[in-house]
Motif scaffolding. Structure first.
Motif, PDB file in Angstrom:
ATOM      1  N   GLY A  70       4.208  -4.479   0.495  1.00 61.77           N
ATOM      2  CA  GLY A  70       3.041  -3.026   0.906  1.00 61.77           C
ATOM      3  C   GLY A  70       2.051  -3.702   0.430  1.00 61.77           C
ATOM      4  N   ALA A  71       0.912  -2.643  -0.019  1.00 64.32           N
ATOM      5  CA  ALA A  71      -0.259  -2.466  -0.271  1.00 64.32           C
ATOM      6  C   ALA A  71      -0.789  -1.479  -0.694  1.00 64.32           C
ATOM      7  CB  ALA A  71      -1.035  -2.097   1.306  1.00 64.32           C
ATOM      8  N   VAL A  72      -2.075  -2.520  -1.977  1.00 69.75           N
ATOM      9  CA  VAL A  72      -2.339  -1.084  -2.572  1.00 69.75           C
ATOM     10  C   VAL A  72      -3.733  -0.685  -2.408  1.00 69.75           C
ATOM     11  CG1 VAL A  72      -3.402  -1.057  -4.995  1.00 69.75           C
ATOM     12  CG2 VAL A  72      -1.594  -1.871  -4.685  1.00 69.75           C
ATOM     13  N   ARG A  73      -3.564   0.848  -2.345  1.00 67.81           N
ATOM     14  CA  ARG A  73      -4.737   0.957  -1.713  1.00 67.81           C
ATOM     15  C   ARG A  73      -5.973   1.842  -2.521  1.00 67.81           C
ATOM     16  NH1 ARG A  73      -5.730   0.316   3.554  1.00 67.81           N
ATOM     17  NH2 ARG A  73      -6.739   2.318   3.636  1.00 67.81           N
ATOM     18  N   ALA A  74      -6.504   1.104  -3.168  1.00 69.82           N
ATOM     19  CA  ALA A  74      -7.400   0.381  -4.558  1.00 69.82           C
ATOM     20  C   ALA A  74      -8.534   1.791  -4.372  1.00 69.82           C
ATOM     21  CB  ALA A  74      -8.097  -0.618  -4.519  1.00 69.82           C
ATOM     22  N   VAL A  75      -9.156   1.520  -2.978  1.00 70.53           N
ATOM     23  CA  VAL A  75      -9.949   2.716  -2.527  1.00 70.53           C
ATOM     24  C   VAL A  75      -9.828   3.396  -0.977  1.00 70.53           C
ATOM     25  CG1 VAL A  75     -12.465   2.866  -1.654  1.00 70.53           C
ATOM     26  CG2 VAL A  75     -11.692   1.599  -3.985  1.00 70.53           C
ATOM     27  N   ASP A  76      -9.117   4.847  -1.117  1.00 73.84           N
ATOM     28  CA  ASP A  76      -8.904   5.465   0.386  1.00 73.84           C
ATOM     29  C   ASP A  76      -9.712   6.595   0.389  1.00 73.84           C
ATOM     30  OD1 ASP A  76      -7.045   6.087   2.073  1.00 73.84           O
ATOM     31  OD2 ASP A  76      -5.716   6.613   0.928  1.00 73.84           O
ATOM     32  N   GLY A  77     -10.565   6.338   1.481  1.00 70.29           N
ATOM     33  CA  GLY A  77     -11.389   7.215   2.877  1.00 70.29           C
ATOM     34  C   GLY A  77     -13.038   8.038   1.308  1.00 70.29           C
ATOM     35  N   VAL A  78     -13.260   7.866   0.402  1.00 73.64           N
ATOM     36  CA  VAL A  78     -14.220   7.553  -0.244  1.00 73.64           C
ATOM     37  C   VAL A  78     -15.944   7.413   0.397  1.00 73.64           C
ATOM     38  CG1 VAL A  78     -15.013   6.906  -2.089  1.00 73.64           C
ATOM     39  CG2 VAL A  78     -12.895   6.490  -2.501  1.00 73.64           C
ATOM     40  N   SER A  79     -16.030   8.938   0.591  1.00 75.05           N
ATOM     41  CA  SER A  79     -17.474   8.814   0.362  1.00 75.05           C
ATOM     42  C   SER A  79     -18.222  10.003   0.017  1.00 75.05           C
ATOM     43  CB  SER A  79     -17.003  10.274   1.677  1.00 75.05           C
ATOM     44  OG  SER A  79     -16.492   9.598   3.143  1.00 75.05           O
ATOM     45  N   LEU A  80     -19.352   9.284  -0.636  1.00 74.71           N
ATOM     46  CA  LEU A  80     -20.681  10.003  -1.983  1.00 74.71           C
ATOM     47  C   LEU A  80     -21.722   9.321  -1.639  1.00 74.71           C
ATOM     48  CD1 LEU A  80     -19.019   7.755  -4.788  1.00 74.71           C
ATOM     49  CD2 LEU A  80     -19.384  10.446  -4.378  1.00 74.71           C
ATOM     50  N   ALA A  81     -22.389  10.123  -1.319  1.00 74.61           N
ATOM     51  CA  ALA A  81     -24.153   9.773  -1.330  1.00 74.61           C
ATOM     52  C   ALA A  81     -24.647   9.893  -3.181  1.00 74.61           C
ATOM     53  CB  ALA A  81     -24.467  11.020  -0.459  1.00 74.61           C
TER      54      ALA A  81
END
Length: 352
Positions: A26-37
């Motif tokens: 499997g996989a760990v989704r450490a960051v999943d679709g982050v949007s920031l400014a």
């Protein structure tokens, strides 16, 4: 609104999980679709429980690790499209301050060699002026220039972190990311380093991203706050708005855990964070949320809102959160310590 110096768009990163004989499970989704400014000259704090992905996000923003998808825009330029040579040139504008001051400095290099390394790498000053420039940088962070020929093991933790800050400043960056820069220090020394960072941000016009779990420090230094949970941003807004009127149940729980914040014990969470290998469907917080309903298991809530955003289907209908106190305990503690050590510096000229 000021144009963003750094902008992350739908950034994602997973790490494979393997069994004892190396097979992928499997996989760990450490960051999943982050949007920031992050606007120029601002201070953004990223907060959340250990393991939520905030440190991984910081390293992705600098492209120290490669994302699986998404964009990393620095002054409008996508860092993912740069060649190795172009990225190396860009790194002059971006620096990282690590959490552990005892591991971030090479024990085989003197302080002068460590601080001068970025000067040589990016050809900031001529070789003949390196010693003078190192002395200026050490003075700026509150250390005596004659300490430059000493080795890292001869310094305290607070002094080492000051050296790490001087090293980060050497390349004259526009953006600095601090990954828990004061959490490894004694409480008394934390106030000195936070005071130093505030002065540098103001005097040099730096853009700063603070990764932290200390909400007292965050409220004291940050302009905006982004709250992470299991690899996703669940709330983002101006610091005062997030602390006074949190719109996500998870943010309320974090504030409830801060002594003197005034949120009350009712918001405290029960249970552990779900496995990041197989997070819950829909809203990832629903298994610990006292307000969860059927829709929370079916549809992931979008990060909605104009200025103060939250990822909760019921953010507009949740019971009003108890009002936070005007001054939180952590921020007041820092202010008292800062005043004390500013006075001590004036008296003795020495800093930890």
């Amino acid at each position: 609104m000021t144009a963003p110096l750094l902008e992350l768009r739908d950034l994602a990163k997973g790490f494979p999980v393997r069994d004892a004989i190396g097979r992928r499970r499997g996989a760990v989704r450490a960051v999943d679709g982050v949007s920031l400014a992050v606007p120029k000259g601002s201070v953004l704090a990223i907060v959340g429980e250990s393991g939520c992905g905030k440190s991984t996000l910081g390293r992705l923003a600098l492209r120290l690790i490669e994302p699986d998808s998404g964009q990393i825009l620095f002054e409008g330029e996508d860092l993912r499209t740069l060649s190795p040579a172009a990225l190396r040139a860009r790194r002059r504008d971006m620096q990282l301050i690590f959490q552990d001051p005892f591991a971030s400095l090479d024990p085989r290099m003197t302080v002068e060699q460590a601080v001068a390394e970025p000067l040589r790498l990016h050809r900031i000053v001529p070789r003949a002026q390196e010693t003078q420039r190192v002395a200026e940088l050490l003075s700026r962070v509150g250390l005596r220039p004659e300490l430059a020929r000493r080795w890292p093991h001869e310094f305290s933790g607070g002094q080492r972190q000051r050296i790490a800050i001087a090293r980060a400043l050497a390349s004259q960056p526009k953006l600095i990311i601090g990954d828990e820069p004061v959490s490894a220090l004694d409480v008394s020394v934390q106030a000195q380093v936070v005071n130093l960072l505030q002065d540098l941000i103001r005097e040099l016009g730096l853009t700063f991203v603070l990764i932290s779990h200390d909400l007292g420090v965050v409220r004291h230094i940050a302009d905006r706050v982004a709250v992470m949970y299991l690899g996703r941003i669940v709330e983002e807004g101006a610091t005062d708005a997030v602390f006074r009127t949190p719109r996500h149940p998870y943010t309320r729980a974090l504030l409830a855990a801060v002594p003197g914040q005034g949120q009350g014990p009712a918001a405290l969470l029960e249970g552990d964070i779900p496995s990041p290998i197989k997070p819950p469907s829909g809203c990832r917080f629903r298994t610990r949320c006292p307000h969860a309903q059927a829709i929370c298991a079916e549809i992931p809530p979008p990060l909605a809102g104009a200025v103060h955003r939250a990822a909760c289907h019921f953010q507009d209908s949740l019971p009003a959160a108890p009002a936070a106190r005007e001054t939180d305990a952590g921020g007041e503690r820092l202010r008292r310590l800062q005043a004390y050590f500013t006075d001590q510096k004036q008296r003795t000229g020495e800093l930890a």
